[in-house]
Design a protein around this motif. Structure first.
Motif, mmCIF file in Angstrom:
data_model
loop_
_atom_site.group_PDB
_atom_site.id
_atom_site.type_symbol
_atom_site.label_atom_id
_atom_site.label_comp_id
_atom_site.label_asym_id
_atom_site.label_seq_id
_atom_site.Cartn_x
_atom_site.Cartn_y
_atom_site.Cartn_z
ATOM 1 N N GLY A 68 -0.933 14.223 -17.434
ATOM 2 C CA GLY A 68 -1.238 12.747 -16.962
ATOM 3 C C GLY A 68 -0.344 12.033 -16.345
ATOM 4 N N TYR A 69 1.476 12.474 -15.708
ATOM 5 C CA TYR A 69 1.765 11.571 -15.204
ATOM 6 C C TYR A 69 1.562 11.313 -13.986
ATOM 7 C CZ TYR A 69 6.131 10.037 -12.394
ATOM 8 O OH TYR A 69 7.598 9.558 -12.483
ATOM 9 N N LYS A 70 0.880 12.724 -13.415
ATOM 10 C CA LYS A 70 0.583 12.928 -12.088
ATOM 11 C C LYS A 70 -0.757 12.068 -11.791
ATOM 12 C CE LYS A 70 2.886 17.078 -10.724
ATOM 13 N NZ LYS A 70 2.703 18.455 -9.850
ATOM 14 N N SER A 71 -1.231 12.271 -13.433
ATOM 15 C CA SER A 71 -3.196 11.672 -12.353
ATOM 16 C C SER A 71 -2.893 10.104 -12.886
ATOM 17 C CB SER A 71 -3.810 12.360 -14.023
ATOM 18 O OG SER A 71 -3.556 13.277 -13.466
ATOM 19 N N ILE A 72 -1.918 9.398 -13.711
ATOM 20 C CA ILE A 72 -1.740 8.751 -13.548
ATOM 21 C C ILE A 72 -0.906 7.705 -12.286
ATOM 22 C CG2 ILE A 72 -0.689 6.128 -14.769
ATOM 23 C CD1 ILE A 72 -0.897 7.811 -17.384
ATOM 24 N N LEU A 73 0.114 8.212 -11.714
ATOM 25 C CA LEU A 73 0.129 7.777 -10.875
ATOM 26 C C LEU A 73 -1.002 7.934 -9.567
ATOM 27 C CD1 LEU A 73 4.280 8.633 -10.133
ATOM 28 C CD2 LEU A 73 3.016 6.867 -11.275
ATOM 29 N N PHE A 74 -1.759 8.698 -9.407
ATOM 30 C CA PHE A 74 -2.645 8.810 -8.034
ATOM 31 C C PHE A 74 -3.237 7.432 -8.190
ATOM 32 C CE2 PHE A 74 -6.998 11.040 -6.789
ATOM 33 C CZ PHE A 74 -6.108 10.783 -5.443
ATOM 34 N N GLY A 75 -3.876 7.068 -9.821
ATOM 35 C CA GLY A 75 -4.530 6.258 -9.575
ATOM 36 C C GLY A 75 -3.986 4.916 -9.482
ATOM 37 N N ILE A 76 -2.620 4.797 -9.898
ATOM 38 C CA ILE A 76 -2.371 3.169 -9.315
ATOM 39 C C ILE A 76 -1.674 3.804 -8.504
ATOM 40 C CG2 ILE A 76 -0.178 2.389 -10.295
ATOM 41 C CD1 ILE A 76 0.752 3.540 -12.312
ATOM 42 N N GLY A 77 -1.670 4.120 -7.545
ATOM 43 C CA GLY A 77 -1.114 4.296 -6.332
ATOM 44 C C GLY A 77 -2.620 3.617 -5.048
ATOM 45 N N ILE A 78 -4.158 4.666 -5.578
ATOM 46 C CA ILE A 78 -4.875 4.331 -5.236
ATOM 47 C C ILE A 78 -5.623 2.335 -4.866
ATOM 48 C CG2 ILE A 78 -7.629 4.549 -5.146
ATOM 49 C CD1 ILE A 78 -6.890 7.744 -6.000
ATOM 50 N N THR A 79 -4.962 2.035 -7.275
ATOM 51 C CA THR A 79 -5.822 0.544 -6.699
ATOM 52 C C THR A 79 -4.615 -0.380 -6.609
ATOM 53 O OG1 THR A 79 -6.082 1.468 -8.878
ATOM 54 C CG2 THR A 79 -5.826 -0.885 -8.656
ATOM 55 N N LEU A 80 -2.988 0.051 -6.467
ATOM 56 C CA LEU A 80 -2.136 -0.749 -5.364
ATOM 57 C C LEU A 80 -2.854 -0.811 -4.430
ATOM 58 C CD1 LEU A 80 0.390 -2.267 -6.815
ATOM 59 C CD2 LEU A 80 1.516 -0.686 -5.726
ATOM 60 N N LEU A 81 -2.844 0.112 -3.272
ATOM 61 C CA LEU A 81 -3.282 0.676 -2.176
ATOM 62 C C LEU A 81 -4.341 -0.716 -2.038
ATOM 63 C CD1 LEU A 81 -2.216 3.420 -0.554
ATOM 64 C CD2 LEU A 81 -1.100 1.682 -0.673
ATOM 65 N N ALA A 82 -5.076 -0.931 -2.838
ATOM 66 C CA ALA A 82 -6.380 -1.744 -2.851
ATOM 67 C C ALA A 82 -6.391 -3.037 -2.653
ATOM 68 C CB ALA A 82 -7.304 -1.190 -3.703
ATOM 69 N N LEU A 83 -5.243 -3.636 -3.192
ATOM 70 C CA LEU A 83 -4.919 -4.461 -4.196
ATOM 71 C C LEU A 83 -3.675 -5.356 -3.364
ATOM 72 C CD1 LEU A 83 -4.020 -3.944 -7.806
ATOM 73 C CD2 LEU A 83 -6.042 -5.676 -7.266
ATOM 74 N N ILE A 84 -3.102 -4.796 -1.978
ATOM 75 C CA ILE A 84 -2.575 -5.469 -1.550
ATOM 76 C C ILE A 84 -3.610 -5.503 -0.283
ATOM 77 C CG2 ILE A 84 -1.263 -4.054 0.021
ATOM 78 C CD1 ILE A 84 0.845 -2.812 -1.575
ATOM 79 N N GLY A 85 -4.557 -4.869 -0.089
ATOM 80 C CA GLY A 85 -5.212 -4.933 0.911
ATOM 81 C C GLY A 85 -6.213 -6.101 0.348
ATOM 82 N N LEU A 86 -6.455 -5.462 -0.264
ATOM 83 C CA LEU A 86 -7.109 -7.442 -0.709
ATOM 84 C C LEU A 86 -6.579 -8.796 -0.815
ATOM 85 C CD1 LEU A 86 -10.230 -7.760 -2.107
ATOM 86 C CD2 LEU A 86 -8.710 -7.248 -4.951
ATOM 87 N N THR A 87 -5.039 -8.924 -1.416
ATOM 88 C CA THR A 87 -4.462 -9.937 -1.279
ATOM 89 C C THR A 87 -4.094 -10.253 -0.184
ATOM 90 O OG1 THR A 87 -3.007 -8.822 -2.170
ATOM 91 C CG2 THR A 87 -1.818 -10.448 -1.288
ATOM 92 N N ILE A 88 -4.138 -9.478 1.245
ATOM 93 C CA ILE A 88 -4.221 -9.668 2.982
ATOM 94 C C ILE A 88 -5.593 -10.169 2.792
ATOM 95 C CG2 ILE A 88 -3.915 -8.209 4.712
ATOM 96 C CD1 ILE A 88 -1.881 -7.214 3.316
ATOM 97 N N TRP A 89 -6.637 -9.248 2.914
ATOM 98 C CA TRP A 89 -8.183 -9.575 3.585
ATOM 99 C C TRP A 89 -8.925 -9.897 2.609
ATOM 100 C CZ3 TRP A 89 -5.454 -5.032 5.366
ATOM 101 C CH2 TRP A 89 -5.016 -5.180 6.508
ATOM 102 N N HIS A 90 -9.635 -10.530 2.112
ATOM 103 C CA HIS A 90 -10.096 -11.151 1.066
ATOM 104 C C HIS A 90 -11.848 -11.605 1.118
ATOM 105 C CE1 HIS A 90 -6.826 -13.643 0.471
ATOM 106 N NE2 HIS A 90 -7.451 -14.604 0.844
#
Length: 399
Positions: A68-90
């Motif tokens: 669970g630990y690695k899976s959750i971090l992997f999902g959070i990592g993907i989501t966080l990178l996409a949200l950073i992108g969305l914050t800059i380019w929306h």
């Protein structure tokens, strides 16, 4: 409750609060600020949901293989990178790309959260999944309310606020989830071992049958936020009043847990009974809504609907966890989560077609029919497992 479960509850609340800053406002942003049609907005949201379905299945598989630990971090990592992108380019079309990636990333997270909750408090049974369910709804209520306030000030800050909350969720996961592990599993007796070997291939079939009914329930449930929402506007119920229905929904879920616990002890001692009672309550809710012509009628319908979902939504992941063979808990939770997301994808399209072609009366008739089918799948989903168990025990006694 164990400390590990409290960490999962807090993390889920922060996670869903972040998501809820954005998802209620997606259609408004795409239509009003980006200037796209409602049909285009619907396609974008379907891409988001479709990516979430894929994420659910992959996330469940990752939980079983990586933990669970690695899976959750992997999902959070993907989501966080996409949200950073969305914050800059929306703008357009970047919004489509990043929102789809967000759906995929968040989809990976949810099965692991549910599977970990069941693992850290196995003796709690349905209570662990109910706690996660309540934390989700708390996040929805808080995030939706704050999102509206932030959007009134500046819509651009919605993306930043979502990103900040996901960074907080990342910190909670990094420092709180690393040492969370499943409780030790007791050694099986010879009869239990034979039963496991015989039934494993039947358990997935049982889960799929159960999930057919779960899908039908979600297809009907989402009509309250789609076709029923449009209908309330046609009969001149204000947006403020309609929004109040969902505020009451969230408040009842959070505040009504003590009452629910008492009801379950007396009226639904098994999970199957709990789900069947919940579906019957759903039917009553839609019968009330079908006859409603004023706000008070929809208010009563929403209260009844909320009671029904409190019976059903936490029960299905609990059943999935109980059915899952050792080492397949994440995969089973992935199926459950992807089923719910699939219902949220299919529901608006089916409901819209029925209303456009045949009207609201036909919609309510069809939805009640779907609930009846859901009751049947719930009644019979575990029949083959029970017959197999009886045969093995009978054979063992005859030896």
């Amino acid at each position: 409750m164990p400390r590990a479960l409290w960490l999962l509850i807090i993390g889920m609340a922060v996670n869903v609060t972040g998501n809820s800053f954005l998802w209620p406002l997606n259609t408004i942003y795409i239509h009003d600020l980006l200037g796209k049609s409602l049909s285009v907005a619907g396609i974008v949201l379907m891409l988001n949901s479709g990516a979430s379905v894929i994420g659910n299945l992959i996330g469940g598989h990752f939980f079983d293989k990586l933990g669970g630990y690695k899976s959750i971090l992997f999902g959070i990592g993907i989501t966080l990178l996409a949200l950073i992108g969305l914050t800059i380019w929306h703008g357009w079309p970047e919004y489509i790309v990043f929102l789809t990636i967000v759906g995929f990333g968040t989809g990976i997270i949810f099965p692991s959260m549910y599977a970990m909750a069941g693992s850290v408090w196995k003796e709690g049974g349905r209570k662990a999944f109910n706690a996660i369910y309540v934390s989700q709804n708390l996040g929805v209520a808080v995030g939706s309310a704050l999102g509206g306030l932030v959007a009134d000030y500046s819509f651009q800050l919605i993306f930043l606020a979502n990103t900040i909350l996901y960074f907080i969720f990342l910190l909670i996961a990094v420092f709180g989830y690393k040492n969370i592990s499943a409780a030790p599993v007791k050694k099986e007796s010879s009869i239990e071992g034979d039963l496991t070997a015989t039934n494993n291939h039947k358990k997935i079939h049982a889960l799929l049958i159960l999930c057919v009914g779960y899908l039908l329930c979600w297809v009907a449930y989402v009509q309250w936020s789609t076709t029923v929402a449009s209908y309330t506007q046609e009969i001149h119920i204000s947006l403020t009043q309609y929004s109040l229905l969902w505020t009451i929904n969230g408040a009842l879920i959070v505040a009504g847990q003590p009452l629910l616990t008492g009801l379950l002890k007396h009226f639904a001692k098994s999970l199957k009974a709990q789900m069947i009672i919940g579906i019957i309550i759903f039917i009553i809710s839609f019968l009330v809504a079908a006859k409603a012509s004023e706000f008070s009628g929809f208010l009563v319908g929403m209260i009844i609907l909320t009671i029904g979902e409190m019976f059903i939504w936490p029960a299905v992941p609990t059943v999935a966890f109980d059915l899952a063979p050792k080492g397949r808990e994440g995969f089973y939770q992935g199926i459950v989560n992807s089923t719910a997301t699939g219902g949220r994808m299919i529901g608006p399209l089916l409901g819209g077609l029925l209303v456009d072609l045949y009207g609201m009366s036909m919609l309510f008739t069809v939805l009640i029919g779907l609930f009846v089918l859901a009751i049947l799948t719930t009644v019979f989903y575990d029949r083959t497992i029970k017959s197999s168990k009886a045969s093995i025990i009978k054979g063992a006694k005859s030896m």
